[in-house]
Design a protein around this motif. Sequence first.
Motif, PDB file in Angstrom:
ATOM      1  N   ARG A  93       0.805  -1.216   0.000  1.00 64.53           N
ATOM      2  CA  ARG A  93       0.000   0.000   0.000  1.00 64.53           C
ATOM      3  C   ARG A  93       0.842   1.274   0.000  1.00 64.53           C
ATOM      4  N   MET A  94       2.108   1.189   0.399  1.00 62.84           N
ATOM      5  CA  MET A  94       2.893   2.409   0.561  1.00 62.84           C
ATOM      6  C   MET A  94       4.368   2.173   0.267  1.00 62.84           C
ATOM      7  N   PHE A  95       4.980   3.156  -0.380  1.00 59.44           N
ATOM      8  CA  PHE A  95       6.436   3.310  -0.458  1.00 59.44           C
ATOM      9  C   PHE A  95       6.793   4.472   0.460  1.00 59.44           C
ATOM     10  N   PHE A  96       7.813   4.308   1.274  1.00 61.79           N
ATOM     11  CA  PHE A  96       8.243   5.372   2.187  1.00 61.79           C
ATOM     12  C   PHE A  96       9.762   5.500   2.103  1.00 61.79           C
ATOM     13  N   PHE A  97      10.241   6.724   1.899  1.00 60.29           N
ATOM     14  CA  PHE A  97      11.690   6.916   1.869  1.00 60.29           C
ATOM     15  C   PHE A  97      12.074   8.342   2.213  1.00 60.29           C
ATOM     16  N   GLU A  98      13.305   8.480   2.714  1.00 58.81           N
ATOM     17  CA  GLU A  98      13.947   9.773   2.935  1.00 58.81           C
ATOM     18  C   GLU A  98      14.939   9.999   1.806  1.00 58.81           C
ATOM     19  N   THR A  99      15.060  11.231   1.379  1.00 53.11           N
ATOM     20  CA  THR A  99      16.122  11.555   0.427  1.00 53.11           C
ATOM     21  C   THR A  99      16.470  13.035   0.560  1.00 53.11           C
ATOM     22  N   PRO A 100      17.720  13.372   0.920  1.00 57.31           N
ATOM     23  CA  PRO A 100      18.794  12.480   1.338  1.00 57.31           C
ATOM     24  C   PRO A 100      18.431  11.743   2.635  1.00 57.31           C
ATOM     25  N   ALA A 101      19.015  10.563   2.805  1.00 55.96           N
ATOM     26  CA  ALA A 101      18.703   9.736   3.959  1.00 55.96           C
ATOM     27  C   ALA A 101      19.615  10.086   5.131  1.00 55.96           C
ATOM     28  N   ASN A 102      19.073   9.915   6.307  1.00 54.31           N
ATOM     29  CA  ASN A 102      19.775  10.201   7.557  1.00 54.31           C
ATOM     30  C   ASN A 102      20.398   8.924   8.103  1.00 54.31           C
ATOM     31  N   PRO A 103      21.711   8.853   8.302  1.00 54.93           N
ATOM     32  CA  PRO A 103      22.758   9.859   8.047  1.00 54.93           C
ATOM     33  C   PRO A 103      23.639   9.507   6.859  1.00 54.93           C
ATOM     34  N   THR A 104      23.260   8.499   6.075  1.00 56.04           N
ATOM     35  CA  THR A 104      24.162   7.979   5.039  1.00 56.04           C
ATOM     36  C   THR A 104      24.207   8.852   3.799  1.00 56.04           C
ATOM     37  N   MET A 105      23.237   9.767   3.681  1.00 56.51           N
ATOM     38  CA  MET A 105      23.130  10.663   2.530  1.00 56.51           C
ATOM     39  C   MET A 105      22.868   9.907   1.228  1.00 56.51           C
ATOM     40  N   ASP A 106      22.276   8.703   1.347  1.00 51.02           N
ATOM     41  CA  ASP A 106      21.790   8.006   0.162  1.00 51.02           C
ATOM     42  C   ASP A 106      20.671   8.820  -0.459  1.00 51.02           C
ATOM     43  N   LEU A 107      20.604   8.837  -1.775  1.00 53.03           N
ATOM     44  CA  LEU A 107      19.525   9.504  -2.479  1.00 53.03           C
ATOM     45  C   LEU A 107      18.616   8.469  -3.125  1.00 53.03           C
ATOM     46  N   VAL A 108      17.351   8.794  -3.194  1.00 50.49           N
ATOM     47  CA  VAL A 108      16.374   7.994  -3.911  1.00 50.49           C
ATOM     48  C   VAL A 108      15.921   8.795  -5.120  1.00 50.49           C
ATOM     49  N   ASP A 109      15.842   8.146  -6.268  1.00 52.20           N
ATOM     50  CA  ASP A 109      15.351   8.803  -7.473  1.00 52.20           C
ATOM     51  C   ASP A 109      13.842   8.995  -7.312  1.00 52.20           C
ATOM     52  N   ILE A 110      13.453  10.195  -6.911  1.00 55.00           N
ATOM     53  CA  ILE A 110      12.055  10.451  -6.567  1.00 55.00           C
ATOM     54  C   ILE A 110      11.137  10.162  -7.745  1.00 55.00           C
ATOM     55  N   ALA A 111      11.488  10.676  -8.909  1.00 59.09           N
ATOM     56  CA  ALA A 111      10.619  10.518 -10.076  1.00 59.09           C
ATOM     57  C   ALA A 111      10.446   9.047 -10.437  1.00 59.09           C
ATOM     58  N   ALA A 112      11.528   8.288 -10.431  1.00 56.44           N
ATOM     59  CA  ALA A 112      11.455   6.881 -10.849  1.00 56.44           C
ATOM     60  C   ALA A 112      10.678   6.038  -9.849  1.00 56.44           C
ATOM     61  N   VAL A 113      10.967   6.206  -8.567  1.00 57.46           N
ATOM     62  CA  VAL A 113      10.311   5.377  -7.550  1.00 57.46           C
ATOM     63  C   VAL A 113       8.837   5.755  -7.420  1.00 57.46           C
ATOM     64  N   CYS A 114       8.521   7.032  -7.486  1.00 54.87           N
ATOM     65  CA  CYS A 114       7.119   7.448  -7.375  1.00 54.87           C
ATOM     66  C   CYS A 114       6.315   7.033  -8.611  1.00 54.87           C
ATOM     67  N   ALA A 115       6.944   7.042  -9.766  1.00 54.88           N
ATOM     68  CA  ALA A 115       6.259   6.562 -10.977  1.00 54.88           C
ATOM     69  C   ALA A 115       5.960   5.070 -10.859  1.00 54.88           C
ATOM     70  N   LEU A 116       6.906   4.314 -10.320  1.00 55.94           N
ATOM     71  CA  LEU A 116       6.691   2.881 -10.096  1.00 55.94           C
ATOM     72  C   LEU A 116       5.527   2.662  -9.133  1.00 55.94           C
ATOM     73  N   ALA A 117       5.506   3.440  -8.055  1.00 57.12           N
ATOM     74  CA  ALA A 117       4.419   3.316  -7.085  1.00 57.12           C
ATOM     75  C   ALA A 117       3.071   3.601  -7.737  1.00 57.12           C
ATOM     76  N   ARG A 118       2.994   4.662  -8.490  1.00 54.32           N
ATOM     77  CA  ARG A 118       1.726   5.044  -9.114  1.00 54.32           C
ATOM     78  C   ARG A 118       1.265   3.983 -10.108  1.00 54.32           C
ATOM     79  N   GLU A 119       2.214   3.397 -10.814  1.00 52.02           N
ATOM     80  CA  GLU A 119       1.887   2.345 -11.787  1.00 52.02           C
ATOM     81  C   GLU A 119       1.184   1.167 -11.114  1.00 52.02           C
ATOM     82  N   HIS A 120       1.526   0.919  -9.859  1.00 53.21           N
ATOM     83  CA  HIS A 120       0.968  -0.229  -9.136  1.00 53.21           C
ATOM     84  C   HIS A 120      -0.095   0.180  -8.110  1.00 53.21           C
ATOM     85  N   GLY A 121      -0.558   1.418  -8.163  1.00 54.92           N
ATOM     86  CA  GLY A 121      -1.596   1.862  -7.245  1.00 54.92           C
ATOM     87  C   GLY A 121      -1.130   1.985  -5.807  1.00 54.92           C
ATOM     88  N   ILE A 122       0.157   2.293  -5.625  1.00 55.01           N
ATOM     89  CA  ILE A 122       0.774   2.403  -4.300  1.00 55.01           C
ATOM     90  C   ILE A 122       1.006   3.881  -3.994  1.00 55.01           C
TER      91      ILE A 122
END
Length: 402
Positions: free
Chosen positions: A158-187
């Motif tokens: 039902r949900m994707f949840f992420f921080e970007t940049p992440a605390n404290p590793t400073m990993d980034l999540v590709d917001i556009a790509a991951v959110c598009a994937l979520a929307r494609e699957h109704g998440i």
Amino acid sequence: MKRTTGQNRSITSKWRPATRAVRGGTWRSEQGETSEAIFLNSGYSYDDAATPAARFAGQAPGMTYSRTQNPSVQMLEERIALMEGAEACRVQASGMAAMTAVMLSQLSAGDHMVVAQAAFGPTRWVTDNLLPRFAIETTAVDGRDLDAWKAAIRPNTRMFFFETPANPTMDLVDIAAVCALAREHGIRSVVDNAFATSALQRPLEFGADVVAYAATKLMDGQGRVLAGAVCGSADFINNVLLPYQRNTGPTLSPFNAWVVLKGLETLDLRANRQADSALEIGRFLEPRVPRILHPGLPSHPQFALAQRQMIKPGSIFSFEIDGGREAAHAILDALELIDISNNIGDAKTLMTHPASTTHSSLTPETREGMGVSESMLRISVGLEDPQDIMDDLDQALQRVGL
């Protein structure tokens, strides 16, 4: 500006970001005050019995009870929504109240969510320890890996949840790509944007459904109060989040709302100045330490992504030194100007050892999987002269032989 101009979206939607941060949401009483008023009250009185009946039934606008509405709080909510480019916003008593509310308001027993494994320690405690008590399953993935998000999807996700940049590793999540994937699957996609704020990154513009905040951090900006915020569509805020918030009560106090309103007036100036200083300090540190994690440096493995989705890479970054916890603590103990503190986003520069503070509630195995090593230090750069910060870091590093 007229008394109600700040609440008029037909006008305020035309304002630029810095103007929205100063004037958005402002509503003036008949006294005509220039600084927003603080309404320190819990309840409201009415001229007749029909008025509260209509308000409680949702048939008429107006205040009913400060667990649900308060003029000072409402001004803050409208300002944050404008800054974020969201239809609506609800604020909560703290950042973790906001994160918990955004999860529990929409997840039920039997549901599944996917979370980026690099995250604030208490957030991972909620996903790993609290949600399972209610039969809500969580899968933690490497947020940088789109294929990992795809592989984690289940029929009941039902949900994707992420921080970007992440605390404290400073990993980034590709917001556009991951959110598009979520929307494609109704998440529904939820982004914790506390490290950047809308001054430096606007997840809704990249397809996020919901943006959540610890407004305690850069929004307040001076280490004074706790506050949280959740932004999204009017439908989500009013029909999903609000019933949970109204009936469970993670309510922000009017005074704290007023403090954050004042902080937002200078957010654009502070966030940009602190980001510039952090980049200068990062360049100074890079040749001195074995590893630096700063999205604004070309050495960061996701530097190109940071350039694409962030206006600036922010005021917070981490670095690692040799020698584990003992050496990391020795550097902290040697500081003369920089404060040892686990907070971020303050006007004062702060440093902490995440493994023994912000992420200490997690198991060593979970920290290792997230990339939070015993050798890691996190710095939140403030508004001091960056040269003074570099001088303090220089003398502290020299004491441990770096």
